[in-house]
Design an enzyme around this catalytic site. Structure first.
Site, PDB file in Angstrom:
ATOM      1  CD1 TRP A 156      -0.109  -1.460   3.172  1.00  0.00           C
ATOM      2  CD2 TRP A 156       0.559   0.677   3.299  1.00  0.00           C
ATOM      3  NE1 TRP A 156       0.668  -1.329   4.308  1.00  0.00           N
ATOM      4  CE2 TRP A 156       1.090  -0.027   4.413  1.00  0.00           C
ATOM      5  CE3 TRP A 156       0.852   2.043   3.172  1.00  0.00           C
ATOM      6  CZ2 TRP A 156       1.896   0.579   5.377  1.00  0.00           C
ATOM      7  CZ3 TRP A 156       1.654   2.646   4.128  1.00  0.00           C
ATOM      8  CH2 TRP A 156       2.168   1.917   5.220  1.00  0.00           C
ATOM      9  CG  ASN A 157       5.140   1.272   0.780  1.00  0.00           C
ATOM     10  OD1 ASN A 157       4.812   0.494  -0.120  1.00  0.00           O
ATOM     11  ND2 ASN A 157       6.356   1.306   1.279  1.00  0.00           N
ATOM     12  N   PRO A 181      -3.136  -6.184  -5.750  1.00  0.00           N
ATOM     13  CG  PRO A 181      -4.701  -4.545  -6.348  1.00  0.00           C
ATOM     14  CD  PRO A 181      -4.305  -5.975  -6.616  1.00  0.00           C
ATOM     15  CB  SER A 183      -7.606  -5.076   0.541  1.00  0.00           C
ATOM     16  OG  SER A 183      -7.581  -6.334  -0.061  1.00  0.00           O
ATOM     17  CB  SER A 234       6.459  -7.462   6.302  1.00  0.00           C
ATOM     18  OG  SER A 234       5.722  -8.662   6.206  1.00  0.00           O
ATOM     19  CD  GLU A 255      11.535  -3.497  -1.869  1.00  0.00           C
ATOM     20  OE1 GLU A 255      11.681  -3.458  -0.616  1.00  0.00           O
ATOM     21  OE2 GLU A 255      10.814  -2.720  -2.506  1.00  0.00           O
ATOM     22  CB  CYS A 289      11.350  -0.801   2.141  1.00  0.00           C
ATOM     23  SG  CYS A 289       9.774  -1.579   1.980  1.00  0.00           S
ATOM     24  CD  GLU A 385      10.648  -1.755   7.301  1.00  0.00           C
ATOM     25  OE1 GLU A 385      10.028  -2.833   7.407  1.00  0.00           O
ATOM     26  OE2 GLU A 385      11.001  -1.282   6.215  1.00  0.00           O
TER      27      GLU A 385
HETATM   28  C1  SIN Z   1       9.515   0.733  -0.875  1.00  0.00           C
HETATM   29  O1  SIN Z   1       9.368   1.375   0.131  1.00  0.00           O
HETATM   30  O2  SIN Z   1       9.244  -0.465  -0.920  1.00  0.00           O
HETATM   31  C2  SIN Z   1      10.008   1.336  -2.175  1.00  0.00           C
HETATM   32  C3  SIN Z   1      10.641   2.641  -2.048  1.00  0.00           C
HETATM   33  C4  SIN Z   1      11.211   3.169  -3.341  1.00  0.00           C
HETATM   34  O3  SIN Z   1      11.035   2.612  -4.426  1.00  0.00           O
HETATM   35  O4  SIN Z   1      11.876   4.188  -3.261  1.00  0.00           O
END
Ligand code: SIN
Length: 483
Positions: A156-157, A181, A183, A234, A255, A289, A385
């Site tokens: 979602w980010n 995607p 939800s 995660s 990732e 991330c 995190e």
């Molecule tokens: C992410 O937070 O998973 C991706 C960040 C990015 O593409 O800069």
């Protein structure tokens, strides 16, 4: 949402170019995280309906792979053009469902599109090899071929960019793709699907399935016709998906989580370093991330840094993403609660609050940009995190000490450092156990460079020429020409 192009707001799954409801009629509400109003809903597909999508993707794959990379690239470029033309609507959809400021949503749409354009061209450069043989009559040739039907599970980010950086290389190489995607932010994905249809993507090449993570995740990991799964999310979920994928030995790109160190040596330009931390830490309200998670500042400049940084942080505006502040809200109430608990744990164990520390008094879905010092290894914040706008600052004395601290984590996604010392630049870069290292900048993401981690931050690379490798197989052809 007042969209200029209302066809972009889709509340159905996209299967074989049809906007589908689930046969059992169950739906999942999607809320605006800033004010919790319901903005729409999506079908909660059954496992069989997801399997249908896989079958359509399988049926479409050969004809798609038979097109030339130039033909596929042309369609991808048309898709990117349509995304550009609809950027205001796409940004509005994203901000409404995700909460990030409109300028960041527009930035993300541009970032998302950069992957489509990049891979539209990279598809034309999927080269094989010819290998000099040891025997005169033998020829050794290496072919790169599309891996087949692929799946992506996205977070979602970054509701658009995490999709295009998986879909674009898959499609460019001749694979078909099924996307699930999150939800909480499905409408950005579905809008991209609508534009893909308008761009002339053939039926079945891109499917977007909506519903429960568990149901869809099981089908996408266990289905024998899916040859590759790419996941961003995660570490915990990544491990689960990897275990589930074992029965079909799927190729994976994962990732996963990060715990980025951000190191500022005392020879660095302090103003530039503060600028870098601000952009790394507070992008997307700290929900990336690659956000600076542990900010190490050399002791000689620590106090000056804290005081200058505090001033900058207190100047940040916070509010509804639609008003385009510096920081929008967090994704949901649970995120606010987790942030409060993480901070309380640190403060209870002796951390010092420099600024912030609570949800915004007028906007409870937003968390004030926060700075803390006096962190010890007993505190959760030192290991987890953060995924929120909390900057945790640590003083350090020597280069070797800080490198050891930076590497003392199971994660290995992104690391940052600021120095103007040439020899130190090499030493630090080589010793940081991370997939990505940024020096003298707080932003490293771009379509032209390989994004990805080591250790428990996962494996596989996205973007760049390496991103294509994830979607092709290497076939060795040994030919005896007989003379
Ligand atoms: C992410 O937070 O998973 C991706 C960040 C990015 O593409 O800069």
């Amino acid at each position: 949402m007042q969209l200029q192009n209302p066809t972009l707001f889709r509340q159905h799954a996209l299967i074989n170019h049809e906007w589908r409801q689930s046969a059992h009629g169950k739906r999942i509400d999607v809320t605006n995280p800033f004010d919790q109003t319901i903005i729409g809903s999506i079908p909660d597909l059954s496992a069989d309906e997801v399997r249908d999508a896989v079958q359509f993707a399988k049926d479409a794959q050969k004809a798609w792979a038979d097109k030339t990379a130039f033909e596929r690239g042309e369609i991808l470029h048309r898709w990117a053009d349509l995304i550009d033309q609809n950027i205001d609507d796409l940004a509005l959809i994203m901000t409404t469902e995700q909460g990030k400021p409109l300028k960041e949503s527009k930035g993300e749409i541009g970032y998302a599109n950069s992957f489509i354009r990049w891979f539209a061209e990279e598809g034309k450069r999927i080269y094989g090899d010819t290998i000099p043989a040891k025997h005169a009559k033998l020829r050794h040739i290496v072919l790169k071929q599309p891996i087949g039907v692929c799946a992506a599970i996205t977070p979602w980010n970054f509701p658009a960019a995490m999709i295009t950086r998986k879909v674009a290389p898959a499609l460019a190489s001749g694979c078909t793709m099924i996307v699930r995607p999150d939800s909480q932010t499905p409408f950005s994905a579905l809008a991209l699907g609508e534009l893909a249809i308008q761009a002339g993507l053939p039926k079945g090449v891109l499917q977007i399935v909506t519903g429960e993570a568990k149901v869809i995740g099981s089908v996408l990991t266990e289905h024998p016709d899916i040859k590759k799964l790419s996941f961003t999310g995660s570490t915990q979920v990544g491990k689960l998906l990897m275990a589930q994928s074992a029965s079909t030995l799927k190729k994976l790109s994962l990732e996963l989580g990060g715990n980025a160190p951000f190191i500022i040596f005392d020879d660095a330009n302090i103003d530039k370093a503060i600028e870098g931390v601000m952009s790394s830490k507070y992008r997307n309200a700290g929900q990336t991330c690659v956000c600076a998670n542990r900010i190490y500042v050399q002791r000689g400049i620590f106090d000056e840094f804290v005081s200058l940084f505090k001033q900058k942080v207190e100047a940040l505006s916070v509010g509804s993403g639609l008003d385009d502040p510096d920081l929008g809200c967090l994704i949901n109430e649970k995120a606010i609660k987790n942030t409060q608990e993480l901070l309380k744990d640190a403060l209870d164990k002796g951390a010092t609050l420099i600024t912030g520390g609570t949800p915004h008094p007028k906007h409870p879905a937003c968390f004030l940009p926060t700075v803390v010092t006096d962190i010890t290894s007993q505190m959760r914040i030192a290991h987890e995190e953060i995924f929120a706008p909390i900057a945790a600052l640590y003083p350090f004395d020597t280069e070797s000490e800080v490198i050891a601290q930076a590497n003392d984590t199971p994660y290995g996604l992104a690391a940052y450092f600021y120095t103007d010392n040439h020899a130190r630049s090499w030493r630090v870069t080589e010793r940081l156990e991370y997939g990505m290292v940024a020096q003298n900048t707080g932003l490293l993401s771009t379509e032209v460079a390989p994004f990805g981690g080591v250790k428990e931050s996962g494996f596989g690379r996205e973007g760049s020429k390496y991103g294509m490798d994830e979607y092709v197989t290497t076939k060795y052809w040994c030919l005896d020409i007989g003379e």
